[in-house]
Design a protein around this motif. Structure first.
Motif, PDB file in Angstrom:
ATOM      1  N   ARG A 152       0.818  -1.210   0.000  1.00 49.11           N
ATOM      2  CA  ARG A 152       0.000   0.000   0.000  1.00 49.11           C
ATOM      3  C   ARG A 152       0.854   1.263   0.000  1.00 49.11           C
ATOM      4  NH1 ARG A 152      -5.671   1.066   3.135  1.00 49.11           N
ATOM      5  NH2 ARG A 152      -5.657   3.332   2.986  1.00 49.11           N
TER       6      ARG A 152
ATOM      7  N   GLU B 135      -8.509  -6.493   7.223  1.00 50.47           N
ATOM      8  CA  GLU B 135      -9.619  -5.575   7.008  1.00 50.47           C
ATOM      9  C   GLU B 135      -9.616  -4.449   8.048  1.00 50.47           C
ATOM     10  OE1 GLU B 135     -13.283  -7.662   6.854  1.00 50.47           O
ATOM     11  OE2 GLU B 135     -12.778  -8.788   5.036  1.00 50.47           O
TER      12      GLU B 135
ATOM     13  N   VAL C  56      -6.701  -2.039   7.321  1.00 45.32           N
ATOM     14  CA  VAL C  56      -7.005  -1.202   6.165  1.00 45.32           C
ATOM     15  C   VAL C  56      -7.993  -0.102   6.550  1.00 45.32           C
ATOM     16  CG1 VAL C  56      -8.200  -1.177   3.933  1.00 45.32           C
ATOM     17  CG2 VAL C  56      -6.469  -2.916   4.402  1.00 45.32           C
ATOM     18  N   ALA C  57      -8.995  -0.445   7.372  1.00 41.04           N
ATOM     19  CA  ALA C  57      -9.986   0.543   7.782  1.00 41.04           C
ATOM     20  C   ALA C  57      -9.347   1.676   8.579  1.00 41.04           C
ATOM     21  CB  ALA C  57     -11.081  -0.133   8.611  1.00 41.04           C
ATOM     22  N   TYR C  58      -8.424   1.340   9.469  1.00 41.82           N
ATOM     23  CA  TYR C  58      -7.765   2.372  10.266  1.00 41.82           C
ATOM     24  C   TYR C  58      -6.822   3.211   9.409  1.00 41.82           C
ATOM     25  CZ  TYR C  58      -9.438   1.063  14.894  1.00 41.82           C
ATOM     26  OH  TYR C  58     -10.226   0.863  16.002  1.00 41.82           O
TER      27      TYR C  58
ATOM     28  N   ASP D 189      -7.268   3.857   6.271  1.00 39.68           N
ATOM     29  CA  ASP D 189      -8.171   4.732   5.514  1.00 39.68           C
ATOM     30  C   ASP D 189      -8.608   5.923   6.370  1.00 39.68           C
ATOM     31  OD1 ASP D 189      -8.012   3.054   3.351  1.00 39.68           O
ATOM     32  OD2 ASP D 189      -9.947   2.081   3.693  1.00 39.68           O
ATOM     33  N   ALA D 190      -8.987   5.629   7.627  1.00 37.12           N
ATOM     34  CA  ALA D 190      -9.467   6.693   8.514  1.00 37.12           C
ATOM     35  C   ALA D 190      -8.381   7.713   8.807  1.00 37.12           C
ATOM     36  CB  ALA D 190      -9.981   6.084   9.822  1.00 37.12           C
TER      37      ALA D 190
ATOM     38  N   TYR E 283      -4.359   7.768   4.882  1.00 37.39           N
ATOM     39  CA  TYR E 283      -3.325   7.227   3.995  1.00 37.39           C
ATOM     40  C   TYR E 283      -3.945   6.834   2.659  1.00 37.39           C
ATOM     41  CZ  TYR E 283       0.278   7.072   7.601  1.00 37.39           C
ATOM     42  OH  TYR E 283       1.204   7.424   8.558  1.00 37.39           O
ATOM     43  N   PRO E 284      -3.247   7.096   1.546  1.00 35.97           N
ATOM     44  CA  PRO E 284      -3.800   6.770   0.227  1.00 35.97           C
ATOM     45  C   PRO E 284      -3.968   5.267   0.041  1.00 35.97           C
ATOM     46  CG  PRO E 284      -1.495   7.436   0.048  1.00 35.97           C
ATOM     47  CD  PRO E 284      -1.908   7.718   1.456  1.00 35.97           C
ATOM     48  N   ARG E 285      -4.938   4.884  -0.781  1.00 35.76           N
ATOM     49  CA  ARG E 285      -5.218   3.469  -1.034  1.00 35.76           C
ATOM     50  C   ARG E 285      -4.110   2.817  -1.856  1.00 35.76           C
ATOM     51  NH1 ARG E 285     -10.626   1.628  -0.679  1.00 35.76           N
ATOM     52  NH2 ARG E 285     -11.573   2.569   1.177  1.00 35.76           N
TER      53      ARG E 285
END
Length: 215
Positions: free
Chosen positions: A109, A152, A155-157, A159-160, A163-165
């Protein structure tokens, strides 16, 4: 009288995660308490300067103070996120497939992160003090601590936190070398006891060379 609705454990888990992510994403969430010279106390979500007064990190902010990467090499937006929510991965040096998966997820990522190794008993104790358990892998994202690898949730944290996908790291970027959780300090060289030095016999002074002899 209506029967009380009950949430399943899965629904409760999802609700707790959603609430945690919502609090995590709030821009105004205070992470520092500043006590000024006049005794006035203020709260802020930015890291204040020491000149503003005594700085007290709130929650688990103190354990994430380690620099996640060479920020000067990062794009501006990514540098901002990494400065506000630095990422640190705690892993063990023994065979650990979850640790490998965690490291791979972060690199795929393009997350700039510091890697800390649990090598000794001292490292294990430090990890327990920081996160509340001795579990590998453990991930810190700013003030948030995630124990155990759960793709999962991680990734959710991320995103919150903003940080870019997809990776935006420059092609020349190099991740910092992994280091033990507890910094190792080299022992200072022993200083000779001056009393022993005085008790040692001194070498006799060299006699002058006889006339006509050269060395």
């Amino acid at each position: 009288m209506h029967p009380r609705a009950r949430l399943s454990p899965t629904a409760l888990s999802r609700a707790a995660l959603a609430l945690s992510l919502a609090l995590f994403a709030l821009p105004g969430l205070a992470q520092f308490k500043v006590i000024g010279a006049d005794g006035k106390v203020t709260y802020t979500d930015r890291e204040p300067n020491a000149s503003e007064g005594k700085v007290v990190p709130l929650g688990n902010k103190a354990i994430t103070a380690q620099p996640a990467a060479a920020e000067a090499d990062l794009p501006f937006e990514l540098r901002q996120v990494a400065a506000k929510y630095p990422v640190t991965l705690y892993v063990t040096t023994t065979v650990c497939e979850p640790c490998n998966s965690a490291r791979q997820l972060l690199k795929q990522r393009g997350i700039p992160f510091s890697e800390k190794l649990v090598v000794s008993a001292e490292d294990s104790e430090a990890l327990e003090r920081l996160s509340g358990a001795r579990e590998a892998p453990t991930l810190s994202i700013g003030p948030q601590i995630l124990r155990g690898y759960a793709a999962e949730t991680w990734v959710a944290y991320l995103d919150a936190a903003g940080y870019p996908r997809e990776s935006r790291l420059p092609s020349t970027y190099q991740y910092p070398a992994a280091a033990p959780v507890v910094e190792r300090r080299e022992a200072a060289p022993a200083r000779p006891d001056p009393r022993i030095a005085r008790s040692q016999p001194t070498a006799p002074a060299a006699a002058p060379a006889p006339s006509g002899i050269r060395f």
